[in-house]
Motif scaffolding. Sequence first.
Motif, PDB file in Angstrom:
ATOM      1  N   UNK A   1     -32.306 -34.205  80.650  1.00 62.87           N
ATOM      2  CA  UNK A   1     -32.443 -32.853  80.116  1.00 62.87           C
ATOM      3  C   UNK A   1     -31.932 -31.822  81.104  1.00 62.87           C
ATOM      4  N   UNK A   2     -31.319 -30.767  80.563  1.00 58.71           N
ATOM      5  CA  UNK A   2     -31.117 -29.524  81.295  1.00 58.71           C
ATOM      6  C   UNK A   2     -31.712 -28.452  80.404  1.00 58.71           C
ATOM      7  N   UNK A   3     -32.679 -27.698  80.922  1.00 61.12           N
ATOM      8  CA  UNK A   3     -33.509 -26.919  80.009  1.00 61.12           C
ATOM      9  C   UNK A   3     -34.099 -25.697  80.703  1.00 61.12           C
ATOM     10  N   UNK A   4     -34.417 -24.691  79.903  1.00 66.39           N
ATOM     11  CA  UNK A   4     -35.130 -23.507  80.370  1.00 66.39           C
ATOM     12  C   UNK A   4     -36.586 -23.592  79.931  1.00 66.39           C
ATOM     13  N   UNK A   5     -37.485 -22.869  80.601  1.00 66.12           N
ATOM     14  CA  UNK A   5     -38.914 -22.978  80.284  1.00 66.12           C
ATOM     15  C   UNK A   5     -39.251 -22.702  78.820  1.00 66.12           C
ATOM     16  N   UNK A   6     -38.575 -21.742  78.197  1.00 67.31           N
ATOM     17  CA  UNK A   6     -38.898 -21.413  76.809  1.00 67.31           C
ATOM     18  C   UNK A   6     -38.663 -22.609  75.896  1.00 67.31           C
ATOM     19  N   UNK A   7     -37.536 -23.281  76.081  1.00 63.62           N
ATOM     20  CA  UNK A   7     -37.233 -24.453  75.261  1.00 63.62           C
ATOM     21  C   UNK A   7     -38.087 -25.652  75.688  1.00 63.62           C
ATOM     22  N   UNK A   8     -38.413 -25.735  76.982  1.00 65.26           N
ATOM     23  CA  UNK A   8     -39.291 -26.814  77.445  1.00 65.26           C
ATOM     24  C   UNK A   8     -40.652 -26.723  76.769  1.00 65.26           C
ATOM     25  N   UNK A   9     -41.145 -25.504  76.595  1.00 62.22           N
ATOM     26  CA  UNK A   9     -42.417 -25.327  75.904  1.00 62.22           C
ATOM     27  C   UNK A   9     -42.323 -25.705  74.440  1.00 62.22           C
ATOM     28  N   UNK A  10     -41.214 -25.337  73.799  1.00 58.42           N
ATOM     29  CA  UNK A  10     -41.043 -25.636  72.375  1.00 58.42           C
ATOM     30  C   UNK A  10     -40.923 -27.132  72.120  1.00 58.42           C
ATOM     31  N   UNK A  11     -40.389 -27.868  73.091  1.00 56.17           N
ATOM     32  CA  UNK A  11     -40.190 -29.315  72.931  1.00 56.17           C
ATOM     33  C   UNK A  11     -41.258 -30.121  73.666  1.00 56.17           C
TER      34      UNK A  11
ATOM     35  N   UNK B   1     -34.469 -28.204  85.652  1.00 59.66           N
ATOM     36  CA  UNK B   1     -34.992 -26.895  85.254  1.00 59.66           C
ATOM     37  C   UNK B   1     -33.962 -25.840  85.638  1.00 59.66           C
ATOM     38  N   UNK B   2     -33.309 -25.272  84.640  1.00 54.97           N
ATOM     39  CA  UNK B   2     -32.214 -24.344  84.897  1.00 54.97           C
ATOM     40  C   UNK B   2     -32.698 -22.990  85.400  1.00 54.97           C
ATOM     41  N   UNK B   3     -33.995 -22.719  85.251  1.00 54.58           N
ATOM     42  CA  UNK B   3     -34.531 -21.430  85.688  1.00 54.58           C
ATOM     43  C   UNK B   3     -34.917 -21.433  87.160  1.00 54.58           C
TER      44      UNK B   3
ATOM     45  N   UNK C   1     -33.484 -26.117  90.058  1.00 53.44           N
ATOM     46  CA  UNK C   1     -32.337 -25.545  90.756  1.00 53.44           C
ATOM     47  C   UNK C   1     -31.677 -24.502  89.860  1.00 53.44           C
ATOM     48  N   UNK C   2     -31.079 -23.521  90.474  1.00 54.34           N
ATOM     49  CA  UNK C   2     -30.406 -22.463  89.729  1.00 54.34           C
ATOM     50  C   UNK C   2     -29.041 -22.934  89.261  1.00 54.34           C
ATOM     51  N   UNK C   3     -28.766 -22.717  87.986  1.00 56.08           N
ATOM     52  CA  UNK C   3     -27.443 -22.975  87.425  1.00 56.08           C
ATOM     53  C   UNK C   3     -26.970 -21.677  86.801  1.00 56.08           C
TER      54      UNK C   3
END
Length: 236
Positions: free
Chosen positions: A95-105, A123-125, A141-143
């Motif tokens: 996965x490469x994901x942001x917290x908002x989508x991590x919560x939804x999934x 974690x892209x954030x 890590x920041x992307x």
Amino acid sequence: MPRSNIYTVLHKLEEKGAILRIDGTESTRYVPVEPEELIRRIEGCFQVALEAARQSLRQVSPQVDYKHIWNTQGYQSMLDSARWLIDGSENDITLAIWPLEAGALGANLERASQRGVNITTLCLANCPQKCELCRGRVYRHTVESIQDERWLMVIPDGQEILAGGINPDGETQAVRTHQTLLVVLATLYIHQYIALATLLHDLGSRRGDLLGQQTINVLATLAPGVISAEWLDRLQ
């Protein structure tokens, strides 16, 4: 309700199993079925109809060849596709994901983890502290994405990829495919990004002493115009 329709309605309710008829010597009474029993009956009928529809569709619908690239629009549509892929995973998920989508999934990822699926999450954030949203082995890590989009990449079992972007206005576009080239490229992108960021973090302030200037220059100029000159520092 007109009295003339009462027995017609009662007959239909009886056929649907919502009421029971009690025949007496002098009259007939109707009583409602207990709510829980009625719900179970409705569920049973629905499952029978659903299975019949599934079998019929299998007979008339060809299998979709996802080696094509399928485009989709809409945030909910992207999340639904992600949930489907996660729920069908057997061995591993990248996965490469942001917290908002991590919560939804989160619920889908938790069930996958309980099935023994190995989850690798970038974690892209780059959240400063560990949170409860991301699952599995989490690397923060920041992307720097293009035009401030949030990205989502879901790769189950190294067989398929869903990749989507959400712009600041919430507009969402995603692609889904089984094409080996794209699956491998996306998987390598995530894994190698994690590896590079981990190495740079470990080197810390010693980076300038341990890496040759030519190496630093190459790393700093990999994507001119897309990644800023200070991206190595933010990557850690």
